[in-house]
Design a protein around this motif. Structure first.
Motif, PDB file in Angstrom:
ATOM      1  N   ASP A 255       0.838  -1.200   0.000  1.00 11.20           N
ATOM      2  CA  ASP A 255       0.000   0.000   0.000  1.00 11.20           C
ATOM      3  C   ASP A 255       0.873   1.250   0.000  1.00 11.20           C
ATOM      4  O   ASP A 255       1.945   1.287   0.614  1.00 11.20           O
ATOM      5  CB  ASP A 255      -0.915   0.027   1.229  1.00 11.20           C
ATOM      6  CG  ASP A 255      -2.214  -0.721   1.001  1.00 11.20           C
ATOM      7  OD1 ASP A 255      -2.562  -0.961  -0.171  1.00 11.20           O
ATOM      8  OD2 ASP A 255      -2.879  -1.077   1.991  1.00 11.20           O
TER       9      ASP A 255
ATOM     10  N   ASN B 167      -1.448   5.408  -3.726  1.00 12.59           N
ATOM     11  CA  ASN B 167      -2.535   4.768  -4.467  1.00 12.59           C
ATOM     12  C   ASN B 167      -3.762   4.586  -3.573  1.00 12.59           C
ATOM     13  O   ASN B 167      -4.718   3.918  -3.938  1.00 12.59           O
ATOM     14  CB  ASN B 167      -2.089   3.408  -5.026  1.00 12.59           C
ATOM     15  CG  ASN B 167      -1.530   2.485  -3.934  1.00 12.59           C
ATOM     16  OD1 ASN B 167      -1.791   2.677  -2.747  1.00 12.59           O
ATOM     17  ND2 ASN B 167      -0.744   1.507  -4.341  1.00 12.59           N
ATOM     18  N   ARG B 168      -3.694   5.194  -2.382  1.00 10.34           N
ATOM     19  CA  ARG B 168      -4.784   5.078  -1.423  1.00 10.34           C
ATOM     20  C   ARG B 168      -4.751   6.293  -0.505  1.00 10.34           C
ATOM     21  O   ARG B 168      -3.660   6.770  -0.157  1.00 10.34           O
ATOM     22  CB  ARG B 168      -4.617   3.787  -0.617  1.00 10.34           C
ATOM     23  CG  ARG B 168      -5.747   3.453   0.343  1.00 10.34           C
ATOM     24  CD  ARG B 168      -5.491   2.085   0.978  1.00 10.34           C
ATOM     25  NE  ARG B 168      -6.268   1.879   2.184  1.00 10.34           N
ATOM     26  CZ  ARG B 168      -5.998   0.966   3.106  1.00 10.34           C
ATOM     27  NH1 ARG B 168      -4.956   0.156   2.939  1.00 10.34           N
ATOM     28  NH2 ARG B 168      -6.747   0.845   4.180  1.00 10.34           N
TER      29      ARG B 168
ATOM     30  N   ASP C 262     -11.854   5.870   3.891  1.00  5.13           N
ATOM     31  CA  ASP C 262     -10.827   5.155   3.132  1.00  5.13           C
ATOM     32  C   ASP C 262     -11.164   5.186   1.638  1.00  5.13           C
ATOM     33  O   ASP C 262     -12.251   4.758   1.230  1.00  5.13           O
ATOM     34  CB  ASP C 262     -10.755   3.712   3.623  1.00  5.13           C
ATOM     35  CG  ASP C 262      -9.435   3.039   3.244  1.00  5.13           C
ATOM     36  OD1 ASP C 262      -8.762   3.535   2.328  1.00  5.13           O
ATOM     37  OD2 ASP C 262      -9.100   2.019   3.862  1.00  5.13           O
ATOM     38  N   TYR C 263     -10.241   5.705   0.829  1.00  2.00           N
ATOM     39  CA  TYR C 263     -10.435   5.797  -0.620  1.00  2.00           C
ATOM     40  C   TYR C 263      -9.286   5.088  -1.322  1.00  2.00           C
ATOM     41  O   TYR C 263      -8.117   5.324  -1.009  1.00  2.00           O
ATOM     42  CB  TYR C 263     -10.488   7.265  -1.067  1.00  2.00           C
ATOM     43  CG  TYR C 263     -11.649   8.033  -0.498  1.00  2.00           C
ATOM     44  CD1 TYR C 263     -12.804   8.223  -1.238  1.00  2.00           C
ATOM     45  CD2 TYR C 263     -11.603   8.562   0.791  1.00  2.00           C
ATOM     46  CE1 TYR C 263     -13.879   8.929  -0.717  1.00  2.00           C
ATOM     47  CE2 TYR C 263     -12.666   9.258   1.323  1.00  2.00           C
ATOM     48  CZ  TYR C 263     -13.808   9.439   0.563  1.00  2.00           C
ATOM     49  OH  TYR C 263     -14.869  10.130   1.091  1.00  2.00           O
ATOM     50  N   LYS C 264      -9.597   4.255  -2.288  1.00  6.27           N
ATOM     51  CA  LYS C 264      -8.574   3.480  -3.012  1.00  6.27           C
ATOM     52  C   LYS C 264      -8.060   4.286  -4.204  1.00  6.27           C
ATOM     53  O   LYS C 264      -8.204   3.902  -5.366  1.00  6.27           O
ATOM     54  CB  LYS C 264      -9.159   2.143  -3.486  1.00  6.27           C
ATOM     55  CG  LYS C 264      -9.758   1.290  -2.363  1.00  6.27           C
ATOM     56  CD  LYS C 264      -8.714   0.897  -1.324  1.00  6.27           C
ATOM     57  CE  LYS C 264      -9.246  -0.115  -0.325  1.00  6.27           C
ATOM     58  NZ  LYS C 264     -10.208   0.464   0.612  1.00  6.27           N
ATOM     59  N   CYS C 265      -7.489   5.447  -3.913  1.00  9.88           N
ATOM     60  CA  CYS C 265      -7.005   6.312  -5.003  1.00  9.88           C
ATOM     61  C   CYS C 265      -6.039   7.343  -4.429  1.00  9.88           C
ATOM     62  O   CYS C 265      -5.904   7.489  -3.220  1.00  9.88           O
ATOM     63  CB  CYS C 265      -8.182   7.008  -5.695  1.00  9.88           C
ATOM     64  SG  CYS C 265      -9.182   8.016  -4.568  1.00  9.88           S
TER      65      CYS C 265
END
Length: 644
Positions: A28, A228-229, A240-243
């Motif tokens: 991560d 990336n998160r 929580d954002y996956k970007c």
């Protein structure tokens, strides 16, 4: 995988965050975001076991290692820089000593057929294999490579650590973490002490790192290049954002808009049901329908809108008093500290309404020139201010220069004079200091609060030359955006020393690059400058490759052919270099003319008087220089063709 489970932290009776949970996976790249004071640094301290949570737990798998760089730390070492950095290899050194011990034991034995001898051989082989896997034999080269990436000159690696400033000491601590290659890297504002080139190197290093990374940064470009998160801490909760950060901002807004629309629709539905219940509550014929709707309300999942902290500073700089066209002029200006020359003799001119970015590695003279302009330093040569120039200065360590014993109100009120004293509370309010905040002592303020207070002092007196040295350190994203918006509306002259690419983008129309004890002027903003530098680096690489090929070819030829080829290559390189210089000049002139064309098309937006003869003379001169440069480029191209 690292697990954060139901973590809570309480300070002075309030929850900083409550029952937060999330996972950190093996590769991560997480950016922690949130306003100053939201708990980002506290969370990193808990993850690194530097601090205990009020409740909940952090589960770290057995054998996993963590490297943690706080915002501030004190390093006291009299070792040379290279040796201090190599203390990161403590495990390598321990293993190397173990290998030497095993080797020494084997040298004294001759019982080759015994089990104990075989076990000793096996232990040595395992130790050697582990040593090679860890890269133990190349640790000095790896150390030099990382130190170079973080801005250290190879010639200075034997200087003592205690001779360095705090910022350079922090770079050594960062280098040690990167060299240790922990499974999880935790970084709290790592870019605060780095220049643009070092930030770009660190960005690439972290983006390709084999372990996990969790970092706090207010540098949007750096976050976008690494993460990336994104995990946002807001109102004591985590989202929580996956970007990466920029995409998170877009998704967060879409989520808020969606939640708000659903919330409003549900509230409308609830009101209709409640109105029905109230209207028919006492009618026996409607009792069944009323009870049905009461139960429906009880079963309804109520939609909650995530509360974002929307408080932010808001201000505009006072209108700038009129000044002369030439704001600053340097003639043969130079500066040394004892025997150490920082800036060689140079000439430069800064004109009215120019927005100039000072960029370059730390220690190249950016702050030195800024302090010389405001009169804080002695120097050689001339440095003249133009007619009626009034300076407002924000020092790199401005937040640390304030009297810590004073209150927030006293800090501003004591330097305010005249009518402005009536507006001190209003000024402080626009920088989020209200009510009891006014009576806080400076010593208890956070880094972000101190930075806001230092900026508030700039509002006390109208100036026409703003010199800001790293003003965004410790400011959160929202505060940085508001400061940038205020600067874009500022109608004076601006000199901005900053390493924040996103903040500088679109804010300057000229870049002064500090390099090799000199200053090179570039037309355009930071994006154009960085792209141009990237192309220049590629050209340099290409030339080096050409030289290398020439050397390889010459080794297999006789001396006469070698000398002829060497002279030919030298001549071609000389012409090619001249072509590169002319091309650079053409690019800069074209950019300058494009800017002037835009000023001519919208003179009112640039305070340009059409009868201004000086502007037209400069415009005509630029056009003539461009024509001459294009003729020279054509001539050099023909000369290179003939050499080829």
């Amino acid at each position: 995988m690292y697990s954060v489970q139901n973590l809570s932290i309480h300070f002075t009776g309030t929850d900083l965050f409550k029952n937060i949970s999330f996972l950190v996976n093996e590769k991560d790249r997480i950016g922690l975001t949130g306003r100053n004071g939201a708990g980002k640094s506290t969370l990193l301290k808990i993850l690194s076991k530097q601090m205990e949570a009020s409740s909940g737990k952090v589960i770290i798998p057995n054998g996993k290692t963590i490297g943690y760089l706080p915002q501030h730390m004190s390093t006291n070492s009299d070792l040379p820089i290279i040796e201090e950095a190599m203390t990161a290899f403590a495990e390598h050194i321990k293993l190397e000593a173990h290998i030497e011990d095993l080797t020494a034991q084997l040298a004294t034995r001759d019982d080759y057929e015994t089990d104990s001898y075989s076990k000793l051989i096996e232990e040595l082989n395992v130790a050697n294999d582990h040593f090679h896997i860890m890269g133990g034999q190349s640790r000095e080269g790896a150390t030099e490579k990382v130190l170079a990436g973080l801005g250290f000159d190879k010639k200075e690696l034997n200087n003592r650590v205690n001779s360095l400033s705090g910022g350079w000491k922090m770079r050594i601590e960062l280098a040690k973490i990167l060299l240790q290659q922990p499974d999880l890297i935790l970084l709290d504002e790592p870019t605060n002490h780095l220049d643009i080139e070092s930030i770009q190197w660190l960005e690439t290093f972290l983006a390709n790192y084999q372990g996990a990374v969790v970092l706090v940064s207010h540098d949007r470009a750096f976050l976008d290049g690494v993460t990336n998160r994104t995990i946002e801490i807001s109102g004591g909760r985590v989202y929580d954002y996956k970007c990466s950060y920029s995409k998170y901002v877009e998704q967060r807004k879409e989520l808020m808009d969606h939640q708000k629309a659903n919330y409003e629709n549900q509230q409308k539905e609830i009101k209709e049901v409640e109105d029905f219940i109230e209207r028919f509550r006492y009618k026996a014929t409607k009792a069944k329908q009323v009870q049905s709707r009461v139960k429906m309300l009880e079963r309804m999942d109520r939609i909650e809108v995530d509360l974002m902290d929307t408080t932010s500073i808001h201000f505009r700089f006072p209108p700038a008093p009129s000044s002369g066209k030439v704001v600053v002029e340097a003639i043969e200006y130079h500066k040394s500290y004892g025997k150490k020359e920082v800036l060689k003799p140079l000439d430069l001119v800064i004109l009215k309404n120019e927005f100039i970015a000072f960029v370059g590695k730390n220690g190249m003279g950016k702050t030195t020139l800024a302090k010389s302009i405001i009169g804080e330093l002695q120097y050689g040569g001339e440095l003249k201010l133009g007619h009626n120039v009034k300076i407002g200065y924000y020092a790199q360590n401005q937040a640390d220069l304030m009297d810590e014993s004073k209150t927030v109100f006293e800090t501003i009120d004591d330097v305010a004079v005249g009518e402005i004293r009536k507006h001190v509370k209003g000024i402080l309010g626009s920088f989020l200091f209200r009510g009891e905040d006014l009576d806080k002592r400076v010593k208890v303020l956070s880094g972000g609060e101190r930075s806001r207070l230092a900026l508030a002092k700039l509002m006390l007196d109208p100036v026409n030359l703003l010199i800001l040295d790293e003003p965004t350190n410790h400011l959160d994203m929202q505060s940085k955006d508001i400061l940038k918006a205020a600067l874009l509306q500022y109608d004076g002259t601006l000199i901005l020393v900053s390493h924040d690419r996103d903040f500088l983008k679109g804010l300057s129309n000229k870049v002064f690059e500090f390099k090799d004890k000199g200053v090179k002027e570039h037309i355009g903003d930071i994006s154009y400058f960085l792209e141009k530098r990237r192309l220049e680096d590629l050209k340099e690489l290409e030339i080096n490759q050409q030289v290398s090929k020439a050397k390889t070819a010459s080794s297999s030829s006789n001396k006469e052919q070698y000398l002829q080829r060497k002279e030919s290559e030298k001549a071609k390189r000389k012409v090619q270099k001249a072509i590169d210089n002319v091309e650079n000049e053409i690019e800069e002139l074209e950019s300058m003319i494009a800017i002037m064309d835009e000023q001519l098309s919208r003179p009112e937006d640039f305070n340009l008087k059409l009868e201004d003869g000086v502007f037209y003379a400069k415009y005509k001169k630029a056009k003539q220089r461009l024509s001459n440069s294009e003729d020279e480029w054509d001539r050099l191209g023909q000369e290179l063709d003939s050499l080829n």
